[in-house]
Design an enzyme around this catalytic site. Structure first.
Site, PDB file in Angstrom:
ATOM      1  N   TYR A 275      -5.010  -2.214   2.737  1.00  0.00           N
ATOM      2  CA  TYR A 275      -3.607  -2.635   2.764  1.00  0.00           C
ATOM      3  C   TYR A 275      -3.328  -3.452   4.029  1.00  0.00           C
ATOM      4  O   TYR A 275      -4.231  -3.739   4.813  1.00  0.00           O
ATOM      5  CB  TYR A 275      -2.708  -1.423   2.574  1.00  0.00           C
ATOM      6  CG  TYR A 275      -2.922  -0.833   1.204  1.00  0.00           C
ATOM      7  CD1 TYR A 275      -2.277  -1.373   0.094  1.00  0.00           C
ATOM      8  CD2 TYR A 275      -3.845   0.189   0.993  1.00  0.00           C
ATOM      9  CE1 TYR A 275      -2.527  -0.890  -1.188  1.00  0.00           C
ATOM     10  CE2 TYR A 275      -4.102   0.676  -0.280  1.00  0.00           C
ATOM     11  CZ  TYR A 275      -3.444   0.134  -1.361  1.00  0.00           C
ATOM     12  OH  TYR A 275      -3.700   0.596  -2.632  1.00  0.00           O
TER      13      TYR A 275
ATOM     14  N   THR B 154      -1.973   7.053  -4.986  1.00  0.00           N
ATOM     15  CA  THR B 154      -1.108   6.241  -5.838  1.00  0.00           C
ATOM     16  C   THR B 154      -1.142   6.765  -7.263  1.00  0.00           C
ATOM     17  O   THR B 154      -2.210   6.966  -7.833  1.00  0.00           O
ATOM     18  CB  THR B 154      -1.570   4.777  -5.803  1.00  0.00           C
ATOM     19  OG1 THR B 154      -1.354   4.263  -4.496  1.00  0.00           O
ATOM     20  CG2 THR B 154      -0.804   3.935  -6.808  1.00  0.00           C
TER      21      THR B 154
ATOM     22  N   ARG C 138      -2.996   6.386   9.422  1.00  0.00           N
ATOM     23  CA  ARG C 138      -4.251   6.583   8.700  1.00  0.00           C
ATOM     24  C   ARG C 138      -5.125   5.355   8.884  1.00  0.00           C
ATOM     25  O   ARG C 138      -4.650   4.218   8.731  1.00  0.00           O
ATOM     26  CB  ARG C 138      -3.992   6.808   7.207  1.00  0.00           C
ATOM     27  CG  ARG C 138      -5.229   7.251   6.423  1.00  0.00           C
ATOM     28  CD  ARG C 138      -4.942   7.369   4.941  1.00  0.00           C
ATOM     29  NE  ARG C 138      -5.742   8.414   4.326  1.00  0.00           N
ATOM     30  CZ  ARG C 138      -6.220   8.375   3.090  1.00  0.00           C
ATOM     31  NH1 ARG C 138      -5.990   7.315   2.316  1.00  0.00           N
ATOM     32  NH2 ARG C 138      -6.921   9.367   2.591  1.00  0.00           N
TER      33      ARG C 138
ATOM     34  N   GLY D 219      -7.919  14.913  -1.896  1.00  0.00           N
ATOM     35  CA  GLY D 219      -7.263  14.022  -2.823  1.00  0.00           C
ATOM     36  C   GLY D 219      -7.421  14.485  -4.251  1.00  0.00           C
ATOM     37  O   GLY D 219      -6.570  15.170  -4.808  1.00  0.00           O
TER      38      GLY D 219
ATOM     39  N   GLY E 264     -14.174  12.929   1.710  1.00  0.00           N
ATOM     40  CA  GLY E 264     -14.601  12.722   0.331  1.00  0.00           C
ATOM     41  C   GLY E 264     -14.390  11.336  -0.227  1.00  0.00           C
ATOM     42  O   GLY E 264     -14.904  11.028  -1.308  1.00  0.00           O
TER      43      GLY E 264
ATOM     44  N   HIS F 204       0.199   3.489   6.917  1.00  0.00           N
ATOM     45  CA  HIS F 204      -1.074   3.241   6.233  1.00  0.00           C
ATOM     46  C   HIS F 204      -1.776   2.053   6.887  1.00  0.00           C
ATOM     47  O   HIS F 204      -1.387   0.898   6.683  1.00  0.00           O
ATOM     48  CB  HIS F 204      -0.815   2.962   4.760  1.00  0.00           C
ATOM     49  CG  HIS F 204      -2.011   3.174   3.880  1.00  0.00           C
ATOM     50  ND1 HIS F 204      -3.283   3.411   4.364  1.00  0.00           N
ATOM     51  CD2 HIS F 204      -2.134   3.200   2.513  1.00  0.00           C
ATOM     52  CE1 HIS F 204      -4.129   3.567   3.361  1.00  0.00           C
ATOM     53  NE2 HIS F 204      -3.449   3.432   2.221  1.00  0.00           N
TER      54      HIS F 204
ATOM     55  N   PRO G  11      -2.664  11.169   0.440  1.00  0.00           N
ATOM     56  CA  PRO G  11      -1.868  10.215  -0.336  1.00  0.00           C
ATOM     57  C   PRO G  11      -2.671   9.633  -1.495  1.00  0.00           C
ATOM     58  O   PRO G  11      -3.819   9.236  -1.312  1.00  0.00           O
ATOM     59  CB  PRO G  11      -1.499   9.141   0.686  1.00  0.00           C
ATOM     60  CG  PRO G  11      -2.511   9.276   1.774  1.00  0.00           C
ATOM     61  CD  PRO G  11      -2.892  10.713   1.818  1.00  0.00           C
TER      62      PRO G  11
ATOM     63  N   GLN H  74       4.135   8.260   3.362  1.00  0.00           N
ATOM     64  CA  GLN H  74       3.189   7.240   3.785  1.00  0.00           C
ATOM     65  C   GLN H  74       3.781   5.863   3.514  1.00  0.00           C
ATOM     66  O   GLN H  74       4.101   5.526   2.371  1.00  0.00           O
ATOM     67  CB  GLN H  74       1.848   7.351   3.069  1.00  0.00           C
ATOM     68  CG  GLN H  74       0.808   6.411   3.707  1.00  0.00           C
ATOM     69  CD  GLN H  74      -0.434   6.234   2.873  1.00  0.00           C
ATOM     70  OE1 GLN H  74      -0.377   5.682   1.775  1.00  0.00           O
ATOM     71  NE2 GLN H  74      -1.572   6.671   3.385  1.00  0.00           N
TER      72      GLN H  74
END
Length: 370
Positions: free
Chosen positions: A187, A32, A234, A321, A295, A182, A30, A105
């Site tokens: 968050y 943004t 996650r 990602g 990563g 998430h 995921p 997500q």
């Protein structure tokens, strides 16, 4: 890079569990990207973007807010209204037509954002009134000054699991194959787990059991709504990203993963950390499908990094990602040992297809032979 095929890579072998049948072990992480309409619906470019990357074993979308009071910054999409469901259906249809699989997500911002970065103008609220020093994207295109969030009261906290469950139901109606909750990267649920963002002295703060209370309640509510085998989570144990602090993450995350392991979820998606070896410590406590991100806060994951983690039995699947941003054909490039394109950093958070869904597939004549 030679351009020769590398079919013996474990990364390229199929994977199957009780809900997933994947052609390879490459997961799109995921990320943004802020391509949504003013109402929080994804734009038409979003369908193109994910469909282009459908060769991934599994796609996990960018974080999607389950309720407008959880929008983490302007232009982050939602999954609360009928308009959202219809728009996301265009995305899932495009991915499925291209042969892919996609999880939504669900990402609640909690203390993050600013009233001028939310479609409902609400004041951000988290477990405690602790300043987030980041500058969020605002609706007018500027960056907002940090503000002190409200502290959520018990009534508001009790409503949060249902917000996630409602959004999970919407995800199913929109055609998603499942939902990833998430619980990482600063968050809301991570805010309840972390030392510096949860200063509560009631049943949601203090002890390990109390800090886990809301994350587990959210998982249980989503699993009750759509089934545990369509529900995933996650976590980012000890991850300092976005001003988070967890001084001794081991005991809390061992307890949390042990509890989650009893719930027969689709998968656990875990971010490794240089200070706390989360993969090594927590993998033995998880008996289901395990996705590793090796990563984040490091150099971007390479195929060699991913292959090493699989062969060391630290994961079943590996999430990539940054490599997916500029390489819609990442699976093909890994399969044929081809060079990767570079990201146009200045367009990461643009509002159009440029720097998003306009990255070309491999073009031999446009890349110098190495």
């Amino acid at each position: 890079m030679s351009g020769s095929s590398v079919p013996d890579m474990q990364l390229l072998t199929p994977y199957r569990n009780h809900v997933l049948a994947l052609p390879n072990r490459i997961v799109m992480s995921p990320m943004t990207r802020l391509r949504s309409l003013p109402d929080g619906s994804p734009t038409a470019d979003v369908a193109d973007y994910y469909a282009q990357r459908a060769a991934a074993g599994l796609i996990i979308t960018e974080g999607i807010w389950p309720h407008s009071t959880g929008q983490s910054e302007a232009w982050v999409p939602g999954l609360q209204t009928e308009e959202h469901v219809r728009a996301w259906r265009q995305v899932t249809d495009a991915v499925h037509t291209a042969g892919g699989r996609i999880f939504a997500q669900l990402m609640h911002g909690g203390r993050k954002n600013h009233p001028r970065g939310r479609i409902d103008g609400s004041w951000p609220a988290g477990p405690s009134a602790v300043l987030d020093p980041d500058h969020p994207h605002l609706i007018d295109g500027t960056k907002g000054e940090p503000i002190v969030p409200r502290e959520l009261d018990r009534t508001e906290i009790a409503q949060l699991p249902m917000h996630f469950a409602d959004a999970a139901n919407n995800a199913m109606r929109a055609g998603f194959d499942g939902v990833e909750i998430h619980g990482a990267n600063s968050y809301l649920l991570h805010q309840f787990l972390a030392d510096n963002t949860n200063l509560r002295t009631d049943e949601y703060g203090g002890s390990i059991e109390n800090r886990m209370r809301l994350p587990l309640a959210v998982v249980d509510a989503v699993a009750a709504a759509i089934g545990s085998r369509r529900t995933a989570i996650r976590l980012s144990p000890g991850n300092p990203q976005f001003n988070m602090r967890e001084d001794n993450p081991g005991p809390l995350y061992r307890a949390l993963v042990t509890e989650l392991d009893r719930r027969d979820l689709a998968y656990l998606h875990l971010i490794d950390n240089d200070d706390y070896p989360a993969l090594a410590d927590l993998r033995p406590r998880w008996h289901g499908t395990f996705i590793a991100n090796v990563g984040e806060n490091r150099s971007a994951t390479t195929a060699a990094d991913a292959e090493r983690a699989l062969r060391d039995h630290r994961a079943d699947l590996i999430s990539f990602g940054r490599a997916f941003i500029a390489n819609p054909d990442l699976v093909e490039r890994i399969t044929n040992d081809l060079p990767l394109a570079e990201i146009r950093e200045d367009l990461l958070y643009g509002r159009t297809a440029e720097g998003y869904s306009d990255y070309p597939r491999w073009q031999p004549e446009s890349v110098a032979v190495r």
